[in-house]
Design a protein around this motif. Structure first.
Motif, PDB file in Angstrom:
ATOM      1  N   THR A  67      78.738  22.219  30.914  1.00 12.16           N
ATOM      2  CA  THR A  67      79.572  23.149  30.153  1.00 12.16           C
ATOM      3  C   THR A  67      79.221  24.620  30.359  1.00 12.16           C
ATOM      4  O   THR A  67      80.073  25.482  30.129  1.00 12.16           O
TER       5      THR A  67
ATOM      6  N   GLY B  29      87.125  25.111  33.506  1.00 10.51           N
ATOM      7  CA  GLY B  29      86.782  24.054  32.567  1.00 10.51           C
ATOM      8  C   GLY B  29      85.506  24.319  31.798  1.00 10.51           C
ATOM      9  O   GLY B  29      85.289  23.725  30.739  1.00 10.51           O
ATOM     10  N   LYS B  30      84.656  25.210  32.312  1.00 13.59           N
ATOM     11  CA  LYS B  30      83.411  25.510  31.614  1.00 13.59           C
ATOM     12  C   LYS B  30      83.622  26.594  30.565  1.00 13.59           C
ATOM     13  O   LYS B  30      84.632  27.307  30.559  1.00 13.59           O
TER      14      LYS B  30
ATOM     15  N   ARG C  27      87.430  29.010  27.104  1.00 14.16           N
ATOM     16  CA  ARG C  27      87.020  28.378  28.358  1.00 14.16           C
ATOM     17  C   ARG C  27      87.624  29.096  29.550  1.00 14.16           C
ATOM     18  O   ARG C  27      88.586  29.861  29.420  1.00 14.16           O
TER      19      ARG C  27
ATOM     20  N   ALA D  68      89.957  28.989  32.297  1.00 11.54           N
ATOM     21  CA  ALA D  68      91.139  28.165  32.609  1.00 11.54           C
ATOM     22  C   ALA D  68      91.470  28.198  34.089  1.00 11.54           C
ATOM     23  O   ALA D  68      91.991  27.218  34.636  1.00 11.54           O
TER      24      ALA D  68
END
Length: 474
Positions: free
Chosen positions: A419, A426-427, A63, A65
């Motif tokens: 997402t 976060g994605k 991901r 961060a």
């Protein structure tokens, strides 16, 4: 012979615990680390914002961060670091008119062959990290390909599968099954939903009553519905609740001369109507307003229609090298014939569709994009995705807008934008690294070096090399 075949297959598909490496995946991985930092990058977030210069991205466990200006983002101790000075990072593309099949050479009815090996690789190499297969010919092959990719046994994007086509009688494609009634449409929708498909595609000869039944059944199961339609007009389909329409305005039959509800359409009639259509006229603008108000997405597939248009580009040498020799010869012969015929109607319809797609986008329409690698073989997975985005810019979108259409807009249509589809902390770390600046020259997309999917970076050049001469075979 059977014993030998069984033994070879067993070895080829042995689990990782047996071989410790996956020969179908591992040789193409350029970057794999629990924590990875990309520094000094130009970042296009996929949301339509201006590019950010000199950015640092931290990827952790697949991901994003952290993201911020160089010097403002702490790079964790022990992180692998790559300097991307002069390079651009884009979100992984979310393309929504893709297939795992390719047109074969036949003297009979139109026929396609499944490309379960080459096409997923080509998509990933070009930066397509999520793809909707908009119509299936071999549904159980598609399911297995998705399963293998998801399990890490094969290269490819995250697949969102569309069921076999919902069509009526008279398609002329022997691989399609005609849906005879509303009850049959409901059964078919429920069957493929149970099998794991997430969308349905309505096709050209399907009548309105059967289409409406299929849409109702699909929505009851949480599936979305798109269509390459003809017997049903765009307005009728929107009023019946369809979520998405394919091929921009090239498949629109609403303004065909003398059309009555339920009449069959043809590409020729559609193109004749497009040629005569006034883009400023009240009729087309009322239709665009209806599509916008009802949140009906429109899929641009300019790359496939370009192949039928005289005066347009011939496939690059890299694309030709990807084709199996008989397909290469067949494609070049057909392309040359199209140039010789030089049909002005095809030129005019293509140009008008470019204009109308931009008009739809400017009116607030939900424009998405895909490749549709079919036709006579001039548009293939991967290379066709780059071309589709280039043609959006030719239509009048800015490069940043075209990238938005190919990323976050596609993700919103598939309802996966929480997402994927944009570069935000976060994605998922689905990213495309380009050795250039596609915000200034969209053709720089062809300088893609590395494609990250869930934080694992794949080498574009190595993947493209692995499928040379295979398109049309597997």
């Amino acid at each position: 012979m059977n014993l030998l075949r069984s033994t070879l297959l067993a070895l080829a598909f042995a689990p990782a615990a047996f071989a410790q490496t996956n020969p179908f995946v591992d040789p193409y991985i350029a970057v794999r680390a629990p924590v990875f930092a990309l520094t000094h990058a130009r970042v296009v977030d996929g949301l339509g914002h201006a590019p950010l210069e000199n950015q640092t991205l931290v990827l952790r466990d697949g991901r994003i961060a952290a993201l911020g200006a160089d010097g403002t983002v702490a790079i964790p101790a022990g992180a692998a670091v790559q300097d991307l000075a002069g390079k651009t990072v884009l979100p992984g593309f979310v393309m929504v008119h893709e297939h795992l099949f390719y047109s074969s050479i036949t003297k009979g009815p139109f026929h396609v062959n499944e490309m379960e090996f080459s096409f997923p690789r080509l998509y990933l190499a070009a930066g397509v990290t999520s793809a909707r297969t908009t119509g299936s010919m071999e549904p159980y092959t598609d399911l297995q390909v998705k399963k293998d990719i998801d399990a890490g046994r094969a290269l490819g994007p995250k697949l969102h599968l569309t069921a076999p086509y919902f069509d009526g009688e008279g398609t002329g494609i022997t691989q399609l099954h005609a849906v005879a009634s509303a009850a049959a449409a409901e059964r078919m929708a429920n069957y493929w939903a149970d099998e794991g498909f997430t969308s349905l595609k309505m096709y050209q000869n399907l009548p309105l009553d059967i289409m409406a039944a299929a849409i109702k059944a699909a929505h009851a199961r949480g599936l979305h519905v798109t269509g390459h339609i003809g017997r049903v007009g765009y307005r009728e389909a929107a009023e019946a609740g369809i979520d998405n329409l394919e091929h921009g305005f090239m498949a629109m039959s609403d303004f065909n001369a003398g059309r009555k509800p339920g009449d069959a359409s043809s590409p020729l009639a559609n193109y004749q109507a497009l040629e005569k259509l006034d883009p400023a006229g009240p009729e087309i603008n009322a239709l665009i307003r209806l599509l916008v108000d009802r949140h009906v997405a429109l899929t641009s597939t300019l790359a496939i229609f370009e192949t039928f248009t005289p005066g347009r580009r011939v496939a690059s040498q890299a694309e030709l090298d990807t084709l199996a020799p008989p397909l290469r010869e067949s494609y070049l012969t057909r392309w040359a014939a199209i140039q010789t015929q030089n049909n002005p109607l095809f030129r005019a319809a293509f140009a008008r569709n470019l204009q109308l797609e931009a008009q739809f986008f400017r009116a607030g329409g939900h424009l998405v994009v895909g490749t549709d690698p079919t036709g006579y073989g001039g548009c293939i997975a991967g290379y066709g995705n780059w071309r589709a985005i280039e043609l959006l810019v030719e239509a009048g979108l800015t490069p940043v807008e075209a990238i938005q259409v190919a990323t976050s807009n596609g993700a919103k249509l598939l309802k996966i934008d929480a997402t994927v589809g944009s570069i935000e902390p976060g994605k998922a770390a689905d990213l495309v690294v380009v050795n250039g600046d596609p915000t200034k020259a969209i053709s720089d997309l062809r300088k893609t070096e590395t494609v990250f999917k869930d934080g694992v970076g794949y080498d574009t050049r190595k993947i493209l090399e692995s499928v040379k001469g295979l398109v049309g075979i597997q």
